[in-house]
Design an enzyme around this catalytic site. Structure first.
Site, mmCIF file in Angstrom:
data_model
loop_
_atom_site.group_PDB
_atom_site.id
_atom_site.type_symbol
_atom_site.label_atom_id
_atom_site.label_comp_id
_atom_site.label_asym_id
_atom_site.label_seq_id
_atom_site.Cartn_x
_atom_site.Cartn_y
_atom_site.Cartn_z
ATOM 1 N N ARG A 163 -53.169 41.714 47.362
ATOM 2 C CA ARG A 163 -54.263 40.978 46.703
ATOM 3 C C ARG A 163 -55.519 41.854 46.580
ATOM 4 N NH1 ARG A 163 -50.272 38.284 46.300
ATOM 5 N NH2 ARG A 163 -50.132 36.006 46.353
ATOM 6 N N SER A 237 -53.487 29.721 46.114
ATOM 7 C CA SER A 237 -53.920 30.030 47.492
ATOM 8 C C SER A 237 -55.420 30.289 47.512
ATOM 9 C CB SER A 237 -53.222 31.290 48.000
ATOM 10 O OG SER A 237 -51.827 31.124 48.002
ATOM 11 N N GLU A 333 -59.448 34.324 48.843
ATOM 12 C CA GLU A 333 -58.759 35.044 47.764
ATOM 13 C C GLU A 333 -59.449 34.767 46.425
ATOM 14 O OE1 GLU A 333 -55.372 34.020 45.163
ATOM 15 O OE2 GLU A 333 -54.197 34.901 46.778
#
Ligand code: FAD
Ligand code: EPU
Length: 337
Positions: A163, A237, A333
Site C-alpha cells: 500500500r 479497508s 490507508e
C-alpha cells in the site's frame, strides 16, 4: 477547451457518499486538457480525483479539483509471450481488468472488482487476493502539476511497497498520473493460493482454472465480504494491516492464541487490522449514520448522512483503543482531505 465548474457537488464522486463541494472543478478528458488546466490555474494548488474510492472528504475543497477522465487502451508492444498495454489514467480499473481477461491475458485477474481508476492504482500499489499492481506494472507517464513537464516513472522509480509508493511520500500531490503501462502474460500463470480462491473454484467443480475463473472467484468472494458502495458508503479497508516485530507478536499470542498473522520478512509479522478492531469490540458498531461494517471490521461505513469529520473521529477512537489494547498503532490507508 475546458469546462470549469464552480461549487461542484461531490456526493456522487466519492464512494463514502459524503456531501462536499469543490470550489473549482474541471473534468480532464485528454492530455491536452491537462496541459491547458495547468496553464489556466498556474500557481494555484490542485488536487486530483479519480473514482473517489479512497478519499474521505472532511471539508469543501478550495484547491482546483482535477477529475481524471483520460480514457484509451492500446497495445504498445507484443511478443510471443507478453502484451504491453498502455491505459489512460481515467479508465475504470475493473473495466480494464475485464478487458484483459476477455482477451485471455494474465496478470490483473486477482485484482478484479477493486473500485477506482487506473491512474490511482499505482498511488497505493493496489493489492488483493495474492496480487499487487506492481507485479504487472512496467511504467507510468505523469505530468508535473507545477511545470506541466511530462515524466516517465519506471518500476523502480515508483518505490512500491505494501500500500505504498513514491506518490504517498516525496512525490505526493506533485504529479497527475496520465497513463499506466502493464505487461501481461499470453500464457497466464494462475494464482489461486490466497484465501478462499482455491476452495471457491473447487466448490464450482473447476479444477483447471483460467483467468476468467479466477476473476469470477475473486468477485464472488469480494461480494460476500465487502459492502457495495452503491448501497453503503465506504472506502474499503480504512487502515493498513500493521507490521509488528516477532517479539511483540509472541507476546500477544500469550493472551490471544487465535490471533492471525502473515509473514512480513525476517523478524516481522503482519497482523490483520480487521481482527484487532473486531477483538477490540468495534465490529458492527454504529452511532448515528457512521459505524464499522458488521461483516468486515476494517471497513468504516456511512449509512447515509455521516460527514467526513464523523468518520475521522470514529477512526481516531478506534486507533486509540487498538493502541491501548494491543500496543499497535493503526495507520490510515485512505486519504483524508
Ligand atoms: P481516488 O479515491 O479518487 O484517489 C485516491 C488518491 O489517489 C488521492 O490522494 C488522489 O489525489 C490520488 N489520485 C487519484 N488519481 C490520481 C492520478 N491520476 N494521479 C495522481 N494522483 C491521483 N484498494 C486495494 O488496494 N485493494 C482492495 O482490495 C481494495 N478494495 C476496495 C473495496 C472497496 C469497496 C472500496 C470502496 C475501495 C477499495 N480499495 C481497495 C481502495 C481503492 O479502490 C483504491 O485505493 C483505488 O486505487 C482508488 O482509486 P480512485 O480512482 O477511486 O482514487
Ligand atoms: N478478520 C477478522 N475480523 C474482521 C475482518 C477480518 O478477524 O472483521 C480477519 C479474517 O478472519 C482474516 C484476516 O482478518 O483472517 C484477513 O481478512 P480479509 O481476508 O478479509 O483481508 P483483510 O486483511 O481485511 C486485505 C486488504 C484488502 C483486500 C483483502 C484481500 C488491506 C488493508 N486490506 O484485507 O484490501 O481486498 O486483503 O486480499 O491490506 C483495501 O485495501 O481497501 C482492501 C479492501
Amino acid at each position: 477547451m475546458l469546462d470549469i465548474y464552480h461549487d461542484y457537488p461531490l456526493l456522487l464522486l466519492n464512494t463514502f457518499g459524503i456531501q462536499a463541494q469543490a470550489k473549482t472543478c474541471v473534468f480532464i478528458e485528454s492530455p491536452q486538457q491537462l496541459q491547458e488546466s495547468i496553464t489556466v490555474f498556474a500557481g494555484q494548488h490542485k488536487l486530483i480525483l479519480g473514482g473517489g474510492s479512497n478519499v474521505v472528504l472532511t471539508q469543501s475543497i478550495e484547491s482546483v479539483l482535477l477529475v481524471n477522465r483520460i480514457k484509451g487502451i492500446s497495445i504498445t508492444a507484443e511478443d510471443d509471450e507478453w502484451i504491453w498495454l498502455t491505459c489512460g489514467g481515467g479508465e475504470i480499473w475493473h473495466d480494464t481488468v475485464m478487458y484483459t481477461i476477455n482477451n485471455g491475458w494474465g496478470g490483473l485477474e486477482n485484482l478484479s472488482l477493486i473500485p477506482g481508476t487506473v491512474g490511482a492504482a499505482p498511488i497505493q500499489n493496489i493489492g488483493a487476493y495474492g496480487a499487487e499492481l506492481k507485479d504487472s506494472f512496467v511504467e507510468l507517464t505523469a505530468v508535473n502539476l507545477a511545470s506541466g513537464e511530462t515524466i516517465v516513472f519506471t518500476h523502480s522509480d515508483c518505490k512500491f511497497g505494501y500500500r505504498e509508493s513514491i506518490f504517498k511520500h516525496e512525490a505526493k500531490g506533485k504529479f497527475f498520473i496520465q497513463s499506466v503501462t502493464f505487461k501481461l502474460a499470453k500464457k497466464p500463470i494462475i494464482k489461486t493460493q490466497y484465501g478462499d480462491i482455491q476452495q471457491t473454484l473447487l466448490d464450482w467443480g473447476i479444477s483447471n482454472p483460467g483467468v476468467a475463473d479466477v476473476s469470477k472467484a475473486v468477485i464472488h468472494i469480494r461480494q460476500s465480504k465487502l459492502p457495495n458502495p452503491a448501497e453503503i458508503g465506504n472506502c474499503g479497508s480504512f487502515f493498513k494491516n500493521p507490521v509488528i516485530s516477532q517479539e511483540h507478536f509472541n507476546f500477544l499470542l500469550l493472551s490471544y492464541p487465535s490471533i492471525k498473522s502473515y509473514d512480513a520478512g525476517p523478524g516481522k509479522v503482519k497482523v490483520p487490522a480487521g481482527w484487532l478492531i473486531e477483538t477490540a469490540g468495534w465490529k458492527g458498531f454504529r452511532e448515528g449514520d457512521y459505524g464499522v461494517h458488521e461483516k468486515q471490521a476494517l471497513v468504516l461505513v456511512n449509512y447515509g448522512s455521516a460527514t467526513g469529520s464523523n468518520i475521522i473521529a470514529l477512526a481516531q477512537r478506534i486507533q486509540a483503543d487498538v493502541l491501548h489494547k494491543f500496543q499497535i498503532p493503526l495507520e490510515m490507508e485512505v486519504n483524508a482531505w
